[in-house]
Write an enzyme that holds these catalytic residues in place. Structure first.
Site, PDB file in Angstrom:
ATOM      1  N   GLU A  41       0.802  -1.222   0.000  1.00  0.00           N
ATOM      2  CA  GLU A  41       0.000   0.000   0.000  1.00  0.00           C
ATOM      3  C   GLU A  41       0.839   1.279   0.000  1.00  0.00           C
ATOM      4  O   GLU A  41       0.334   2.362   0.307  1.00  0.00           O
ATOM      5  CB  GLU A  41      -0.961  -0.017   1.188  1.00  0.00           C
ATOM      6  N   GLU A  86      -9.600   4.175  -1.032  1.00  0.00           N
ATOM      7  CA  GLU A  86      -9.908   4.520   0.362  1.00  0.00           C
ATOM      8  C   GLU A  86      -8.849   5.442   0.981  1.00  0.00           C
ATOM      9  O   GLU A  86      -9.160   6.221   1.885  1.00  0.00           O
ATOM     10  CB  GLU A  86     -10.027   3.251   1.203  1.00  0.00           C
TER      11      GLU A  86
END
Length: 706
Positions: A173, A509
């Site tokens: 990520e 997100e």
């Protein structure tokens, strides 16, 4: 004279023991691969694209614990070459059919000093790259063995431009960096303090897929295929020599893999082309995976869905039911907990999403936070977090099953395990039985946090095997699966087509609660993360500015325009696409939402019309079984004029092109929600010019006229 004779004698002696090089060419002879043993008996390979070197001579080695490694002292025992050419149809995908055409070279090498132990090095050379792997035949002197390291080299000819992410055993990520290969370092990586679980490998480590571009316009992508029973591969960068070496994720003891012959590693893959669109069109990684293990696939349904999810990301609601802490799953009476009133996964709220899905023709509703245990689920490294069958008191499973069925909608289960994978392994069977009993046929799993068994990592052999077990177990129960926080995919959705999607990267997100994703992020992901398989990126955010929801959202926004959010449904491939925003926001922009209603998730054809990693991407796809096409075009922080020829349309037919474009003054930072919708009649001789705002995009639907 004697000195010269000695040199010639030594040279002649060496030549007697150096086996001749073995060279094969790809089917159309674009690529040439050469295998050779060094004077020390080390296996090496070299890859060329025409006259250009892709990979300089590079060594191949697997080291073992407590016994000699498969690294040197080899002689060639056998060489086998063959050609393969067939076509297969994926259960779902970007194209209707895939050609699998390659030249194979299998070299069996033997170590006289290790009791004549043998290793097979298998290469498959396609016109768009190569896959190779190590194979360990069953033999008297090799049964159970432990891999201590793998030293596969990718020695590059120059200091290429690299699109890279920091190497880590527990997360994918990070933001991407774009630098010369020699400039790779942890210091050059963009800081990401918002990632809670990080295990960086070192300052010179990068994840795969690694995208590279040479100064003379050669595009090279390095990754792996068919990752099964082995740890994931990262790469260590030697900036001085432009060399890359494989780095495997260790377990708690430091070992990399435990194998039993016969066995083999995953394929190491190199995709290469002289243009960027060809990289994205490659099916090499899929072709290196095994065919589907499922004989009955009629129950597997690509779909669009909404979910009780974004409101938790933007602090409008919560996953938890109460403000309690120190929860003990087996001992807590959740019916006696005092609700805090912000729990999003309650019956009335879920019905609202079901109504929206039913009205708009979306097939699924994902509900996160429905089950007990969310009060102290994260960060405590606890074993018993969730049981995956007990709902909170305000979530009526039976009523919601009935209500969803009445609207022709399916609920999607959520199984976050908080990294407590041993707990999930024990509870999978009853959890999947619970799903079948209550009408769920798809599940989103989650692996946020440090892994239990303690000392294991998300990318280690134990976890790699777990992800495959989940794919197998869900398939046995006729359940589709979407995995979040797993190892990055390697094409296994061909083998397990119920494995619809993964996250395994920095998704949409992050725009809600962190520094966010840079405007170039979505132009890099197709060249990196998506090379291995579909991503559940969760696009479709229309309310770009997030300040209105909660004070802690001040200054937060999605780093795209609204039109770019539509384009992502085409450029970011997935058979599972979420309309991620709130129903009330879609009501405000209903004309733009029409593209999400219309766009397909399964395709007969895909064409990459224009692409450059980190800059722009334009993709067009034909809907499965229809003469409808959908186009997505996106850019980085720079505004662009993107010309598009419509020669992909059926000759002789007229189409209505509905163009969802950035507004005149649109800008991802200053005016992100400005858009305009226009329509015109087009044919395959027409052309469009799409204006892309900074951080923007455009989406187009092409529907045939009667």
């Amino acid at each position: 004279m004697k000195y010269r004779f000695s040199i010639l004698l030594v040279a002649a002696t060496l030549l007697r023991f150096v086996a001749p090089a073995q060279t094969i060419h790809s089917p159309s002879r674009k690529l040439a691969l050469t295998f050779q043993l060094s004077p020390a008996g080390e296996p090496t390979y070299e890859l060329k694209y025409g006259a250009r070197t892709v990979v300089r001579p590079s060594r191949l080695a697997v080291l073992l614990q407590d016994q000699p490694g498969f690294d040197k002292g080899f002689t060639i025992a056998n060489v086998d070459s063959s050609r393969h050419d067939d076509t297969w149809a994926p259960v779902w995908g970007e194209v209707k059919q895939i050609r699998n055409h390659y030249q194979e070279l299998a070299v069996t090498v033997q170590q006289a000093a290790a009791q004549n132990r043998q290793l097979v090095l298998r290469f498959r050379l396609f016109d768009d790259g190569v896959g190779f792997r190590y194979e360990f035949p069953e033999q008297a002197n090799l049964k159970y063995f432990t891999v201590s390291d793998e030293k596969t080299e990718f020695n590059l000819p120059a200091d290429h431009r690299a699109f890279w992410m920091r190497g880590d055993y527990d997360t994918n990520e990070y933001l991407y960096s774009t630098t010369k290969l020699s400039e790779v370092s942890a210091a050059a990586a963009k800081p990401t303090p918002e990632i809670a679980t990080q295990t960086p490998i070192g300052p010179n480590a990068v994840q795969t897929p690694l995208m590279l571009k040479s100064a003379d316009g050669l595009y090279v992508n390095i990754h792996e295929a068919a990752l099964v029973n082995y740890p994931a591969m990262a790469l260590l960068v030697n900036g001085a020599t432009h060399g890359l070496t494989s780095q495997l994720c260790p377990d708690a003891t430091g070992a990399k893999a435990y194998l039993q012959a016969p066995a083999h590693t995953p394929w190491r893959t190199i995709v290469v082309a002289d243009n960027a669109p060809a990289i994205l069109a490659s099916k090499l990684i899929l072709n290196l995976n095994e065919p589907s293990k499922l004989t009955d696939t009629g129950w597997i349904k690509p779909q669009k869905y909404v979910g009780v999810w974004w409101e938790m990301q933007i602090n409008k609601g919560t996953w938890s039911y109460s403000d309690a802490n120190n929860i003990k799953l087996a001992d807590t009476d959740f019916s006696k907990l005092k609700p805090h009133g912000r729990h999003a996964a309650n019956t009335a709220n879920v019905k609202r999403y079901i109504d929206f899905a039913g009205k708009n023709g979306l097939q699924g509703v994902l509900v996160e936070g429905w089950n007990v245990g969310w009060e102290d689920w994260f960060g405590n490294w606890k074993e018993e977090v969730f049981d995956f069958v007990t709902p909170y008191p305000d979530f009526d499973v039976t009523e919601l099953q009935r209500y969803a069925a009445s609207k022709n909608v399916k609920l999607i289960m959520h199984h976050e395990n908080s990294g407590s994978v041993t707990n999930y392994e024990r509870r999978m069977e009853p959890a999947y039985r619970f799903m079948r009993e209550h009408g769920y046929d798809a599940v989103k799993t989650g692996y946020v946090g440090r892994i239990i068994p303690r000392g294991e990592h998300h990318d280690g052999q134990w976890m790699v095997n777990h992800y495959v077990r989940v794919a197998q177990k869900t398939a046995e129960n006729h359940l589709m699966v979407d995995m979040h926080e797993p190892v990055r995919p390697t094409g296994l959705h061909r083998t397990y087509p119920n494995w619809l999607a993964n996250e395994a990267a920095r998704g949409n997100e992050f725009n809600a609660w962190s520094a966010g994703n840079s405007p170039e992020h979505e132009t890099i992901l197709p060249f990196t993360r998506l090379m291995g398989g579909p991503m559940d990126y969760t696009p479709g955010i229309f309310q770009i500015k997030l300040d209105q929801y909660a004070p802690q959202n001040k200054g937060k926004q999605v780093h795209t325009t609204l039109a770019k959010q539509l384009a992502l449904y085409v450029t970011m491939y997935s058979p599972l696409q979420m309309a991620a925003d709130l129903p009330e926001n879609y009501a405000k922009f209903d004309d733009a939402f029409q593209f999400i209603r219309d766009v397909a998730v399964d395709w007969d054809d895909t064409r990459i019309l224009a692409a450059e990693p980190g800059d722009y991407l334009t993709t067009v796809r034909q809907a499965k079984g229809k003469d409808e096409w959908y186009l997505g075009s996106i850019t980085d922080e720079n505004a662009r004029q993107q010309p598009v020829k419509l020669d992909f349309l059926t000759p002789g037919r007229r189409y209505t092109a509905t163009i969802y474009a950035d507004g005149k003054d649109a800008d991802w930072a200053k005016n992100p929600m400005a858009y305009r919708i226009t329509r015109q009649v087009v044919t395959n001789r027409s052309a469009l010019t799409l204006r892309l705002a900074p951080g923007g995009g455009a989406a187009v639907s092409f529907k045939p006229l009667p």
